[in-house]
Design a protein around this motif. Structure first.
Motif, short mmCIF file in Angstrom:
data_model
loop_
_atom_site.label_atom_id
_atom_site.label_comp_id
_atom_site.label_asym_id
_atom_site.label_seq_id
_atom_site.Cartn_x
_atom_site.Cartn_y
_atom_site.Cartn_z
N LYS A 64 0.84 -1.20 0.00
CA LYS A 64 0.00 0.00 0.00
C LYS A 64 0.88 1.25 0.00
O LYS A 64 1.93 1.28 0.64
N LEU A 65 0.42 2.26 -0.72
CA LEU A 65 1.18 3.50 -0.83
C LEU A 65 0.21 4.67 -0.80
O LEU A 65 -0.79 4.68 -1.51
N LEU A 66 0.48 5.64 0.05
CA LEU A 66 -0.35 6.84 0.16
C LEU A 66 0.46 8.04 -0.29
O LEU A 66 1.57 8.27 0.18
N VAL A 67 -0.09 8.82 -1.23
CA VAL A 67 0.55 10.03 -1.72
C VAL A 67 -0.34 11.20 -1.34
O VAL A 67 -1.45 11.34 -1.85
N GLY A 68 0.12 12.04 -0.44
CA GLY A 68 -0.70 13.13 0.05
C GLY A 68 -1.53 12.66 1.23
O GLY A 68 -1.28 11.63 1.83
N TRP A 74 -3.85 10.33 -3.20
CA TRP A 74 -3.87 9.12 -4.03
C TRP A 74 -3.49 7.95 -3.14
O TRP A 74 -2.49 8.00 -2.43
N TRP A 75 -4.29 6.90 -3.19
CA TRP A 75 -4.01 5.68 -2.41
C TRP A 75 -3.91 4.51 -3.36
O TRP A 75 -4.81 4.25 -4.16
N ILE A 76 -2.79 3.80 -3.33
CA ILE A 76 -2.53 2.70 -4.25
C ILE A 76 -2.35 1.42 -3.44
O ILE A 76 -1.59 1.39 -2.47
N GLN A 77 -3.06 0.38 -3.85
CA GLN A 77 -3.02 -0.88 -3.12
C GLN A 77 -2.90 -2.05 -4.09
O GLN A 77 -3.56 -2.08 -5.14
N GLY A 78 -2.07 -3.03 -3.75
CA GLY A 78 -1.97 -4.25 -4.54
C GLY A 78 -2.09 -5.45 -3.62
O GLY A 78 -1.40 -5.53 -2.60
N ASN A 79 -2.98 -6.39 -3.94
CA ASN A 79 -3.21 -7.57 -3.11
C ASN A 79 -3.02 -8.84 -3.93
O ASN A 79 -3.46 -8.91 -5.08
N ASN A 80 -2.44 -9.84 -3.33
CA ASN A 80 -2.31 -11.16 -3.93
C ASN A 80 -3.06 -12.15 -3.04
O ASN A 80 -2.67 -12.38 -1.89
N TYR A 81 -4.16 -12.72 -3.59
CA TYR A 81 -4.96 -13.65 -2.82
C TYR A 81 -4.73 -15.09 -3.25
O TYR A 81 -5.63 -15.92 -3.16
N GLY A 82 -3.55 -15.42 -3.70
CA GLY A 82 -3.26 -16.77 -4.14
C GLY A 82 -3.54 -16.95 -5.61
O GLY A 82 -2.67 -16.73 -6.45
N ASN A 83 -4.78 -17.33 -5.96
CA ASN A 83 -5.16 -17.53 -7.35
C ASN A 83 -5.74 -16.28 -7.99
O ASN A 83 -6.05 -16.28 -9.18
N THR A 84 -5.94 -15.24 -7.23
CA THR A 84 -6.49 -13.99 -7.76
C THR A 84 -5.69 -12.82 -7.23
O THR A 84 -4.97 -12.92 -6.24
N GLY A 85 -5.82 -11.68 -7.91
CA GLY A 85 -5.16 -10.47 -7.46
C GLY A 85 -6.08 -9.28 -7.65
O GLY A 85 -6.81 -9.20 -8.65
N GLN A 86 -6.10 -8.38 -6.70
CA GLN A 86 -6.93 -7.18 -6.79
C GLN A 86 -6.06 -5.96 -6.53
O GLN A 86 -5.30 -5.92 -5.56
N ASN A 87 -6.17 -4.97 -7.42
CA ASN A 87 -5.37 -3.76 -7.32
C ASN A 87 -6.29 -2.55 -7.40
O ASN A 87 -7.20 -2.51 -8.23
N ASN A 88 -6.06 -1.58 -6.52
CA ASN A 88 -6.94 -0.42 -6.45
C ASN A 88 -6.12 0.87 -6.42
O ASN A 88 -5.06 0.93 -5.80
N ILE A 89 -6.65 1.87 -7.10
CA ILE A 89 -6.10 3.23 -7.03
C ILE A 89 -7.26 4.15 -6.69
O ILE A 89 -8.26 4.21 -7.42
#
Length: 237
Positions: A64-68, A74-89
């Motif tokens: 996770k990364l927070l800018v400001g 801006w908040w950036i997140q990357g997740n690895n759930y094993g067989n799936t991945g979810q990324n949010n900005i």
């Protein structure tokens, strides 16, 4: 006292011999900036062996990364759930067991991607208004290319809208000529052919314009036919 002072200087000298080269090799001061010209930078407890220029990893599966801060962040997140991945900005938002706003009095936007092994992922854009935190999907693209939008507004083509069909000086093509044109060209007048559409693709705004023109012309044909029917009925009487 002299020996103690001498030993202290000796220890400091040895320390500087080992510390300064390491500092100079990795971190380099440049004016008011600090540069890292060699190697990669890792941030977070699990980013001890960064494999790219900048790696932010808070756990083996999450970064996770927070800018400001606040509503403009801006908040950036990357997740690895094993067989799936979810990324949010997100703007003015973050996800912790649900989607939340950093400043509740402002709206929030979130761009989300979901990656799977069976091609069932998506790309979505969510919106939260300033009154609540219920995310609403505004735009989505599925793995099969299907696009979903909450509303779609298409700009009118530069040629304008065909309301000139209802002008008194508009020359409506006689139905006999329309029939001849269709037999020869296999499509309606002023409407692109299948060959053109396969080559250039479908312009939604342009096609809406062409369809509306045909609807307006069809309305005029119906009005004329209604007049003829009425005259025939009057003649029969």
């Amino acid at each position: 006292m002299t020996k103690l002072f001498t030993y202290t200087l000796l220890i400091l000298g040895i320390s500087l011999v080992f510390v300064i080269p390491v500092y100079a090799y990795n971190w380099a001061p440049s004016g008011n900036n600090i540069l890292y010209p060699n190697g990669n930078v890792g941030i977070g407890s699990s980013a001890t062996a960064p494999n790219d220029d900048l790696v932010v990893r808070n756990s083996p599966t999450t970064g996770k990364l927070l800018v400001g801060d606040g509503f403009s962040s801006w908040w950036i997140q990357g997740n690895n759930y094993g067989n799936t991945g979810q990324n949010n900005i997100g703007v003015n938002g973050y996800i912790t067991n649900g989607w939340h706003k950093r400043n509740s009095s402002y709206e929030g936007w979130m761009m989300s991607t979901y990656v799977t092994q069976n091609n069932s992922g998506y790309f979505k854009i969510f919106h939260m208004d300033s009154a609540n935190e219920a995310p609403v999907s505004m735009f989505a693209i599925g793995a099969d290319g299907t696009t979903y939008v909450r509303g779609l507004k298409v700009s009118i083509p530069p040629t304008g809208w065909p309301d000139n069909v209802f002008s008194s000086d508009y020359k409506l093509m006689p139905l006999s000529e329309v029939e001849s044109y269709i037999k020869e060209n296999k499509h309606l007048p002023d409407v692109k052919s299948e060959e053109e559409l396969l080559k250039d693709g479908l312009d939604i705004g342009e096609m809406q314009q062409q369809q509306m023109k045909k609807i307006e012309e069809l309305t005029l044909y119906i009005i004329e036919l209604q007049k003829e029917v009425k005259e025939l009925k009057t003649g029969n009487k």
